[in-house]
Structures are given as C-alpha cells and as structure tokens.
Enzyme design. Structure first.
Site, PDB file in Angstrom:
ATOM      1  CB  THR A  34      -0.867   0.232   1.319  1.00  0.00           C
ATOM      2  OG1 THR A  34      -1.861  -1.250   1.368  1.00  0.00           O
ATOM      3  CG2 THR A  34      -1.708   1.244   1.104  1.00  0.00           C
ATOM      4  N   GLY A  73       2.903  -2.987   8.477  1.00  0.00           N
ATOM      5  CA  GLY A  73       3.196  -2.960   9.953  1.00  0.00           C
ATOM      6  C   GLY A  73       4.638  -3.375  10.216  1.00  0.00           C
ATOM      7  CD  GLU A 317      -4.026  -9.042   3.321  1.00  0.00           C
ATOM      8  OE1 GLU A 317      -3.174  -8.945   4.216  1.00  0.00           O
ATOM      9  OE2 GLU A 317      -3.774  -9.124   2.017  1.00  0.00           O
TER      10      GLU A 317
HETATM   11  C1  LIG Z   1      -3.015 -10.390  10.588  1.00  0.00           C
HETATM   12  C2  LIG Z   1      -2.419  -9.880   9.239  1.00  0.00           C
HETATM   13  C3  LIG Z   1      -2.119  -8.388   9.325  1.00  0.00           C
HETATM   14  C4  LIG Z   1      -2.378  -7.990   7.972  1.00  0.00           C
HETATM   15  C5  LIG Z   1      -2.124  -6.323   7.792  1.00  0.00           C
HETATM   16  C6  LIG Z   1      -2.466  -5.932   6.543  1.00  0.00           C
HETATM   17  C7  LIG Z   1      -1.831  -6.026   5.299  1.00  0.00           C
HETATM   18  C8  LIG Z   1      -2.210  -5.644   4.054  1.00  0.00           C
HETATM   19  O1  LIG Z   1      -3.180  -4.887   3.830  1.00  0.00           O
HETATM   20  S1  LIG Z   1      -1.584  -5.826   2.567  1.00  0.00           S
HETATM   21  C9  LIG Z   1      -2.289  -4.926   1.324  1.00  0.00           C
HETATM   22  C10 LIG Z   1      -3.532  -5.496   1.019  1.00  0.00           C
HETATM   23  N1  LIG Z   1      -4.325  -5.015  -0.045  1.00  0.00           N
HETATM   24  C11 LIG Z   1      -5.163  -5.284  -0.858  1.00  0.00           C
HETATM   25  O2  LIG Z   1      -5.637  -6.383  -0.606  1.00  0.00           O
HETATM   26  C12 LIG Z   1      -5.487  -4.518  -2.044  1.00  0.00           C
HETATM   27  C13 LIG Z   1      -6.821  -4.994  -2.633  1.00  0.00           C
HETATM   28  N2  LIG Z   1      -6.752  -4.893  -3.841  1.00  0.00           N
HETATM   29  C14 LIG Z   1      -6.841  -6.122  -4.900  1.00  0.00           C
HETATM   30  O3  LIG Z   1      -6.709  -7.269  -4.299  1.00  0.00           O
HETATM   31  C15 LIG Z   1      -6.587  -5.726  -6.248  1.00  0.00           C
HETATM   32  O4  LIG Z   1      -6.286  -4.467  -6.862  1.00  0.00           O
HETATM   33  C16 LIG Z   1      -8.067  -6.111  -6.978  1.00  0.00           C
HETATM   34  C17 LIG Z   1      -8.383  -7.528  -6.831  1.00  0.00           C
HETATM   35  C18 LIG Z   1      -9.259  -5.313  -6.436  1.00  0.00           C
HETATM   36  C19 LIG Z   1      -8.253  -5.530  -8.482  1.00  0.00           C
HETATM   37  O5  LIG Z   1      -7.068  -6.126  -9.057  1.00  0.00           O
HETATM   38  P1  LIG Z   1      -6.818  -6.100 -10.716  1.00  0.00           P
HETATM   39  O6  LIG Z   1      -5.188  -6.272 -10.934  1.00  0.00           O
HETATM   40  O7  LIG Z   1      -7.201  -4.691 -10.943  1.00  0.00           O
HETATM   41  O8  LIG Z   1      -7.725  -7.303 -10.984  1.00  0.00           O
HETATM   42  P2  LIG Z   1      -8.798  -7.275 -11.693  1.00  0.00           P
HETATM   43  O9  LIG Z   1     -10.146  -6.739 -10.782  1.00  0.00           O
HETATM   44  O10 LIG Z   1      -9.148  -6.496 -12.749  1.00  0.00           O
HETATM   45  O11 LIG Z   1      -9.248  -8.826 -11.921  1.00  0.00           O
HETATM   46  C20 LIG Z   1      -8.353  -9.432 -12.811  1.00  0.00           C
HETATM   47  C21 LIG Z   1      -8.480 -10.808 -12.788  1.00  0.00           C
HETATM   48  O12 LIG Z   1      -7.639 -11.163 -11.842  1.00  0.00           O
HETATM   49  C22 LIG Z   1      -8.249 -11.910 -10.784  1.00  0.00           C
HETATM   50  N3  LIG Z   1      -7.825 -11.738  -9.354  1.00  0.00           N
HETATM   51  C23 LIG Z   1      -7.678 -10.592  -8.578  1.00  0.00           C
HETATM   52  N4  LIG Z   1      -7.209 -10.706  -7.690  1.00  0.00           N
HETATM   53  C24 LIG Z   1      -6.877 -12.124  -7.426  1.00  0.00           C
HETATM   54  C25 LIG Z   1      -6.436 -12.819  -6.302  1.00  0.00           C
HETATM   55  N5  LIG Z   1      -6.064 -12.416  -5.305  1.00  0.00           N
HETATM   56  N6  LIG Z   1      -6.292 -14.226  -6.759  1.00  0.00           N
HETATM   57  C26 LIG Z   1      -6.680 -14.707  -7.712  1.00  0.00           C
HETATM   58  N7  LIG Z   1      -7.386 -14.187  -8.653  1.00  0.00           N
HETATM   59  C27 LIG Z   1      -7.342 -12.673  -8.524  1.00  0.00           C
HETATM   60  C28 LIG Z   1      -9.780 -11.405 -10.887  1.00  0.00           C
HETATM   61  O13 LIG Z   1     -10.776 -12.154 -10.280  1.00  0.00           O
HETATM   62  C29 LIG Z   1      -9.929 -11.073 -12.319  1.00  0.00           C
HETATM   63  O14 LIG Z   1      -9.934 -12.444 -12.779  1.00  0.00           O
HETATM   64  P3  LIG Z   1     -11.032 -12.571 -14.244  1.00  0.00           P
HETATM   65  O15 LIG Z   1     -12.481 -12.102 -13.764  1.00  0.00           O
HETATM   66  O16 LIG Z   1     -10.978 -13.889 -14.682  1.00  0.00           O
HETATM   67  O17 LIG Z   1     -10.344 -11.646 -15.422  1.00  0.00           O
HETATM   68  C1  LIG Z   2      -4.420  -1.439  10.787  1.00  0.00           C
HETATM   69  C2  LIG Z   2      -4.006  -1.548   9.063  1.00  0.00           C
HETATM   70  C3  LIG Z   2      -2.897  -2.431   8.771  1.00  0.00           C
HETATM   71  C4  LIG Z   2      -2.266  -2.393   7.475  1.00  0.00           C
HETATM   72  N1  LIG Z   2      -1.335  -3.071   7.227  1.00  0.00           N
HETATM   73  C5  LIG Z   2      -0.747  -3.082   5.987  1.00  0.00           C
HETATM   74  C6  LIG Z   2       0.461  -3.797   5.637  1.00  0.00           C
HETATM   75  O1  LIG Z   2       1.208  -4.300   6.346  1.00  0.00           O
HETATM   76  N2  LIG Z   2       0.976  -3.663   4.425  1.00  0.00           N
HETATM   77  C7  LIG Z   2       0.144  -3.098   3.377  1.00  0.00           C
HETATM   78  O2  LIG Z   2       0.509  -3.013   2.186  1.00  0.00           O
HETATM   79  N3  LIG Z   2      -0.909  -2.356   3.624  1.00  0.00           N
HETATM   80  C8  LIG Z   2      -1.285  -2.460   4.830  1.00  0.00           C
HETATM   81  N4  LIG Z   2      -2.512  -1.675   5.087  1.00  0.00           N
HETATM   82  C9  LIG Z   2      -3.356  -0.829   3.921  1.00  0.00           C
HETATM   83  C10 LIG Z   2      -4.697  -1.703   3.581  1.00  0.00           C
HETATM   84  O3  LIG Z   2      -4.276  -2.715   2.880  1.00  0.00           O
HETATM   85  C11 LIG Z   2      -5.257  -0.715   2.830  1.00  0.00           C
HETATM   86  O4  LIG Z   2      -5.616   0.364   3.639  1.00  0.00           O
HETATM   87  C12 LIG Z   2      -6.609  -1.365   2.108  1.00  0.00           C
HETATM   88  O5  LIG Z   2      -6.210  -2.194   1.089  1.00  0.00           O
HETATM   89  C13 LIG Z   2      -7.597  -0.200   1.615  1.00  0.00           C
HETATM   90  O6  LIG Z   2      -7.049   0.528   0.648  1.00  0.00           O
HETATM   91  P1  LIG Z   2      -6.943   2.188   1.031  1.00  0.00           P
HETATM   92  O7  LIG Z   2      -6.684   2.431   2.313  1.00  0.00           O
HETATM   93  O8  LIG Z   2      -6.321   2.659  -0.266  1.00  0.00           O
HETATM   94  O9  LIG Z   2      -8.593   2.476   0.841  1.00  0.00           O
HETATM   95  P2  LIG Z   2      -9.432   2.912  -0.470  1.00  0.00           P
HETATM   96  O10 LIG Z   2      -9.328   1.914  -1.481  1.00  0.00           O
HETATM   97  O11 LIG Z   2      -8.889   4.559  -0.949  1.00  0.00           O
HETATM   98  O12 LIG Z   2     -10.908   3.077  -0.297  1.00  0.00           O
HETATM   99  C14 LIG Z   2     -11.530   4.342   0.417  1.00  0.00           C
HETATM  100  C15 LIG Z   2     -12.980   4.129  -0.146  1.00  0.00           C
HETATM  101  O13 LIG Z   2     -13.226   4.094  -1.499  1.00  0.00           O
HETATM  102  C16 LIG Z   2     -13.975   2.956  -1.944  1.00  0.00           C
HETATM  103  N5  LIG Z   2     -13.362   2.252  -3.313  1.00  0.00           N
HETATM  104  C17 LIG Z   2     -11.927   2.174  -3.450  1.00  0.00           C
HETATM  105  N6  LIG Z   2     -11.996   1.781  -4.773  1.00  0.00           N
HETATM  106  C18 LIG Z   2     -13.205   1.383  -5.377  1.00  0.00           C
HETATM  107  C19 LIG Z   2     -13.966   0.975  -6.513  1.00  0.00           C
HETATM  108  N7  LIG Z   2     -13.071   0.561  -7.372  1.00  0.00           N
HETATM  109  N8  LIG Z   2     -15.385   0.928  -6.281  1.00  0.00           N
HETATM  110  C20 LIG Z   2     -15.767   1.290  -5.456  1.00  0.00           C
HETATM  111  N9  LIG Z   2     -15.427   1.928  -4.362  1.00  0.00           N
HETATM  112  C21 LIG Z   2     -14.096   1.926  -4.108  1.00  0.00           C
HETATM  113  C22 LIG Z   2     -13.541   1.770  -0.689  1.00  0.00           C
HETATM  114  O14 LIG Z   2     -14.570   0.787  -0.848  1.00  0.00           O
HETATM  115  C23 LIG Z   2     -13.647   2.615   0.427  1.00  0.00           C
HETATM  116  O15 LIG Z   2     -14.834   3.023   0.721  1.00  0.00           O
HETATM  117  C24 LIG Z   2      -3.080  -1.442   6.352  1.00  0.00           C
HETATM  118  C25 LIG Z   2      -4.113  -0.910   6.726  1.00  0.00           C
HETATM  119  C26 LIG Z   2      -4.447  -0.755   8.121  1.00  0.00           C
HETATM  120  C27 LIG Z   2      -5.917  -0.166   8.572  1.00  0.00           C
END
Ligand SMILES: CCCCC/C=C/C(=O)SCCNC(=O)CCNC(=O)[C@H](O)C(C)(C)COP(=O)(O)OP(=O)(O)OC[C@H]1O[C@@H](n2cnc3c(N)ncnc32)[C@H](O)[C@@H]1OP(=O)(O)O
Ligand SMILES: Cc1cc2nc3c(=O)[nH]c(=O)nc-3n(C[C@H](O)[C@H](O)[C@H](O)COP(=O)(O)OP(=O)(O)OC[C@H]3O[C@@H](n4cnc5c(N)ncnc54)[C@H](O)[C@@H]3O)c2cc1C
Length: 551
Positions: A34, A73, A317
């Site tokens: 992120t 984190g 996530e």
């Molecule tokens: C205790 C644990 C602590 C953890 C702390 C937190 C850590 C974090 O937060 S890490 C950062 C987490 N961030 C996210 O989760 C970001 C969320 N965004 C996404 O996953 C992607 O941007 C998306 C899925 C929303 C969009 O990705 P994009 O590349 O734009 O793909 P499309 O929507 O166009 O889909 C293309 C194609 O790919 C398939 N697909 C997408 N994601 C996955 C996946 N994870 N695994 C398998 N396949 C995936 C999707 O279904 C599409 O398939 P088709 O429909 O066949 O084209």
């Molecule tokens: C406690 C905590 C720990 C984290 N740890 C990590 C980490 O270790 N590593 C890491 O990489 N990230 C980490 N993150 C980040 C986290 O993965 C992101 O906050 C999360 O993926 C959401 O993305 P964003 O914050 O950009 O929100 P945004 O995507 O900007 O979302 C803001 C609003 O916009 C809406 N929105 C966005 N896109 C669309 C769309 N296409 N259509 C409709 N609505 C939409 C969302 O639904 C939401 O309501 C952490 C976050 C938190 C809160």
C-alpha cells in the site's frame, strides 16, 4: 505477511537463502504494498523498480509523495527488510507490479540505508502496538537477485520472462491472509461474546415488580437478542474458516500440479468470506460493547480494544466493498455459465434455480431456510444481471454499466456469501456432532437455528420477493426465534465458557472467569495515574486561579 510471501513468491534457491534467516529472526521483515495514494488499486501503485543491466541492479524510486509506501506493519522502527511491491521497468518497458526484497536498515546499527526514508505514520484508532510506517526511495539500488522470481524473472541482460501460468500469482499472499482473517474474526468475536455474556449474568438491573429482586440483564429478551447471535456467529465463522482453509489447501495442491482451474472460485470465496466475517465480527463486537452499558466503554472491559482491532480487518487485506465486487465478478460469470448450459462449481450450483421463473415455496425448517437464502441470492443476482444488460442495451460501455450496477452487485455477493456460510455452518455442525451427546447436539442445533432465523428475519424483504413466504409465516418465525432465545438462556454462560478462553487472553474486568466484576473494575480504576495523589497539580495551576478570577 513477510514469511508467507517469501514462501509463495521466491524461487527455491531464493527461499533457501532468505527463509532460514527470516524464520530464525536474524532479519525482520514486513509487506509494503500500500502507498499513500493507493491501497485498493494495486495496478495504480507508483513505486518503481528500474533494472540497470550495467550494474545488474534494480533502482528503487518513489517518484511522488503519493508513491511513498504507507501502512506496512512494523515498517517505522522494527523491520530491517521489507517486501516492496513496485512497478517493474526493464528495457524501457513497464511489466506491472512485482515483489522485491529490500533491505531498508543496517543489520548492525539499524540505521536507515542511504537513499531510504522511513518513519511512523502516527496514532491510529487501534493497532497502536504496531509501528505502521512510511517508506520512500531515492535512487536506492538492490541486487537483481532481490526480485522475487518464482512467477516472473529479469535475466542479467534485462530480458523479462513470465513464469506463472495465471496472471495473479503475485496476489497469492493476499488470498492466504484473507483466509486467515476469517479465523481471526471468529476468535475475536468469541472473546467479545464471552466477556458480554459472563458480565450479563453478573449484572443485575431493574426489578419488573417493586418487591422482587433486580433481574440478571441476561434474562431480558432484548439482551439475549443482542448476544446470542454473537455466539452463533462466532461458531459459524470458525466452521467456515476451517472449511475455507481446506478449500485453500486443496487449491494450492492443485496449482502445484499445474491446475489453476479452482483458483477463481477460491478467490471469490476468500474475498466474500473475508469481507463478511470481518464486517460481522466488527459490528457484533460493538453490539457486545453496547450490551455492557457504561462498563463496556471502559478500556478495562477489553471490548474497546477488541473493536478497534477488528474494525481494521474490514479494511486491510482488501476493503469490504472491493472484495465483494470481486466475488460479484465471479458470480456474473457463473450466471452466464448457467445460461450457456455449462456445469457450475459446487458453491454456485444453486444458481440454476434462478432460471425457474418461480418463487421458492417457503419452508421454515433449517434446510428450507438455507434453500431460501440460495433462492434469494440467485434472485438478486438475476435482477442485477438484468440491470447490467439493460444499461448495456442503452449504449453504455461494460465498465460504465458495471459501475452503475455495483450497489446491486455488492448485494448479490453478500447474499451469496450468507447462503454459503449458512450451508457450511449447518453441515459442519451435523458432521462434527455425529457422535456427540444429545445435549451437545441440541445446543449446537439451537445456535445454528438462531443464526438462520436471525438472518431470515433480517432479510424478510428479499424473502418476500424470491420465496412464497407470507406475512403469517414471518410472524410465526419471529415468535419461534424469541422462544429459541429463552431455550438457550440456561446454557448461555456454559456455551461461552466452552470457548475456553483464559482470563489472560480476555484481558477483561467484565469477563473474568471468577465473575468478580466490581472488585476488578475498582482495582483497574486504582491504576489510573490520576489516583496517584489526592490533589492534582492542575488545581494550583489552573482551577484555583480560574475560581479566583485570575485566569
Ligand atoms: C494479521 C494480518 C495483518 C495484515 C495487515 C494488512 C496487510 C495488508 O493490508 S497488505 C495489502 C492488502 N491490499 C489489498 O488487498 C489490495 C486489494 N486490491 C486487490 O486485491 C486488487 O487491486 C483487485 C483485486 C481489487 C483488483 O486487481 P486488478 O489487478 O485490477 O484485477 P481485476 O479486478 O481487473 O481482476 C483481474 C483478474 O484477476 C483476478 N484476481 C484478482 N485478484 C486475485 C487474487 N487475489 N487471486 C486470484 N485471482 C485474482 C480477478 O478475479 C480477475 O479475474 P477474471 O475475472 O478472470 O479476469
Ligand atoms: C491497521 C492496518 C494495517 C495495514 N497493514 C498493511 C500492511 O502491512 N501492508 C500493506 O501493504 N498495507 C497495509 N494496510 C493498508 C490496507 O491494505 C489498505 O488500507 C486497504 O487495502 C484499503 O485501501 P485504501 O486504504 O487505499 O482505501 P481506498 O481503496 O482508498 O478506499 C476508500 C473508499 O473508496 C472505496 N473504493 C475504492 N476503490 C473503489 C472501487 N473501485 N469501487 C468502489 N469503491 C471503491 C472503498 O470501498 C472505500 O470505501 C493496512 C491498513 C490498516 C488499516
């Protein structure tokens, strides 16, 4: 997330080098994907990794303020390495986001390396025991070998080679963590309802008749309505988590054999189950806090910490809305498969009933309600697809039509997930209690009926649309639900005791096993720094001058 990504995205040779050091805590890492400007839209990430064949290095850069990594984190002060997801450039071509292992601090001095800017992002609603940080690069070089090359490689001369058979191999860690988060939601909700149910058995408030003693608040129907769905949901999430983990493991095994056919269904399931389990857990943990009155608002109750911790899981996530839209994408394709007469995967096989054109006959048995949830999901998906197609026929592009239909798409995905969760909950209970005592079976069946009746009563509007449920059926179901709460009441404390959560894990003056709530609340109050002296020095510096008109 550092270790699972090393395991999922490194070649065997790279794993042999990095894993032992990571597992032995010789190096400490995090997962930095992120950025300040992007979290959801991974393809929009701005950090760059540009390959230089002269030096066989990647040059890491943060070209804009919004490209700074943000949130990871442990990034601020703890880790000395991190996995950075960056746009890969080689030979002037961008190949999209790829993961890189980047050392950001010196292993001896822990000083940030030259070209690395790192710090803490500041106080948060919760998670304040984690130093979530920011990270920027200024022409910072890493060896070519630090690109995680299981799914794609850059050769010494800069040639890009795609290895993975499916386009989203680099997203694998997120699927893995989403699966874990369903279990996390169950565990934290179990803690909250243990605290709230135990406290509700101790707390007495109000006497319905003037002579009688005050009632335990757990005897009130409204308190049972607040809390027993929490217990049932903790069980439902735990059983769905176990089921999802097996689905994940089976898919991983198939991918290892080169078969990626079940990956789309796993992505759809992990997306909606992570979304619903974290959202349900967060809202029900807050419901547990509400059920404990003022004492639930004390930090010493343990409930504010639990809420602050779990509400973050709805966002990280993968944000709730985004993940449900991913599931909706899969459901629309499944709908088109039914139309084309193609076979469906197990979790969407019920969609064929969307094409009967008839309302499902209402049946208030547990299996009947599960079938009704499936009919509701199929019906919502069908009307969503009709809206999508109506917009396409009006001349809109697919993207425009999709965007305008996303509210309905999210509703269809939520309904699908509720149907899957309900089915799994009941079938797992039946599987696990085959040899259980009749009493255990009875209690667990009572709980899954609470879950089914609760959600049927929450969705009466949709049930009226897609089943033959009548007004009197709804009235009868409400009475049956209320009667069931009374049946559960005598076992409520025993049921939460069965979560077997020690006091040290609950951290709660309200939920401790011995029930000495008031003594514990007073003992916690004494720990307040304000109780260190009878008169705080602010009396002399502010209050007294103010009272004497001298401020
Ligand atoms: C205790 C644990 C602590 C953890 C702390 C937190 C850590 C974090 O937060 S890490 C950062 C987490 N961030 C996210 O989760 C970001 C969320 N965004 C996404 O996953 C992607 O941007 C998306 C899925 C929303 C969009 O990705 P994009 O590349 O734009 O793909 P499309 O929507 O166009 O889909 C293309 C194609 O790919 C398939 N697909 C997408 N994601 C996955 C996946 N994870 N695994 C398998 N396949 C995936 C999707 O279904 C599409 O398939 P088709 O429909 O066949 O084209
Ligand atoms: C406690 C905590 C720990 C984290 N740890 C990590 C980490 O270790 N590593 C890491 O990489 N990230 C980490 N993150 C980040 C986290 O993965 C992101 O906050 C999360 O993926 C959401 O993305 P964003 O914050 O950009 O929100 P945004 O995507 O900007 O979302 C803001 C609003 O916009 C809406 N929105 C966005 N896109 C669309 C769309 N296409 N259509 C409709 N609505 C939409 C969302 O639904 C939401 O309501 C952490 C976050 C938190 C809160």
């Amino acid at each position: 997330m550092f270790v699972p990504t090393l395991m999922g995205q490194c070649t065997p040779e790279q794993q042999a080098y990095w894993l032992p050091r990571a597992l032995d805590m010789q190096i400490i890492g995090t997962y930095a994907q992120t950025e300040l400007g992007h979290g959801t839209f991974i393809r929009g990430l701005e950090t760059t990794a540009t390959y230089d064949p002269e030096t066989e290095t990647f040059v890491m850069n943060s070209p804009t303020l919004t490209s700074y990594k943000w949130w990871a984190g442990g990034l601020a002060k703890t880790v000395n390495y991190c996995i950075v997801v960056a746009q890969l450039y080689t030979k002037g071509v961008c190949h999209g986001t790829h993961p890189f292992i980047v050392q950001i601090r010196d292993e001896e001095t822990h000083m940030p390396r030259p070209g690395v800017k790192v710090g803490d992002i500041g106080p948060k609603l919760g998670f304040n025991t984690a130093d979530n940080g920011y990270l920027g690069f200024d022409n910072y070089r890493i060896p070519r070998d630090n690109m995680m090359m299981k799914n794609a490689q850059v050769l010494k001369d800069g040639t890009y080679v795609k290895v993975a058979r499916h386009g989203k191999a680099t997203y694998g860690t997120m699927v893995f963590v989403r699966v874990l988060l369903v279990n996390e939601a169950a565990f934290n909700l179990a803690k909250a309802c243990t605290i709230a149910v135990r406290y509700s058995a101790i707390r007495r408030q109000c006497s319905p008749d003037s002579e009688g003693s005050e009632l335990q608040v757990l005897d009130y129907s409204t308190q049972q309505h607040k809390l027993f769905i929490c217990i049932a949901t903790a069980h439902a999430l735990q059983l769905n988590s176990t089921w999802l983990w097996k689905t994940f493991s089976d898919t991983l095994a198939a991918i290892k054999q080169g078969n990626v056919d079940t990956l789309p269904e796993l992505h759809a399931l992990s997306s909606c189950l992570k979304a619903l389990s974290t959202a349900d857990a967060a809202s029900l943990i807050e419901q547990c806090r509400h059920a404990c009155g003022g004492h639930g608002y004390m930090m010493s109750s343990g409930l504010p910490y639990l809420y602050a911790f779990v509400t973050a899981t709805r966002t990280y996530e993968g944000d709730y809305t985004i993940l449900l839209l991913q599931t909706a994408r899969f459901l629309v394709k499944a709908y088109e498969q039914v139309e084309a007469g193609k076979p469906l995967t197990p979790t969407v096989s019920y969609l064929s009933q969307a094409f009967t054109g008839k309302k499902l006959p209402w049946d208030s048995s547990p299996d009947g309600i599960i079938r009704a949830f499936q009919a509701l999901a199929a019906g919502k998906l069908s009307s969503t697809v009709k809206s999508l197609r109506k917009r396409l026929e009006s001349g809109l592009s697919y993207e425009q039509a999709w965007e305008l239909s996303t509210i309905q798409l999210n509703g269809a995905a939520e309904a699908h997930c509720r149907a899957v969760m309900s089915q799994n909950y009941k079938s797992e209970i039946e599987r696990l209690t085959v040899n259980s005592s009749p009493n255990v079976k009875l209690v667990l069946q009572q709980l899954y009926k609470v879950y089914l009746y609760y959600w049927a009563l929450e969705r009466t509007g949709d049930l009226l649309l897609y089943t033959s449920i009548s007004e009197s059926d709804i009235f009868e179901l409400q009475l049956r639900y209320e009667g069931l709460l009374k049946e559960i009441r005598p076992n409520a404390v025993g049921i939460v005791d069965a979560f077997d959560l020690r006091d040290e894990v609950l951290h709660s003056a309200l939920g401790s096993y011995d029930g000495n709530v008031y003594e514990r609340l007073m003992a916690e109050a004494q720990k307040s720094p304000l109780n260190a002296e009878p008169v705080n020095q602010t009396f002399h510096t502010y209050l007294k001058p103010m009272m004497k008109g001298k401020l």
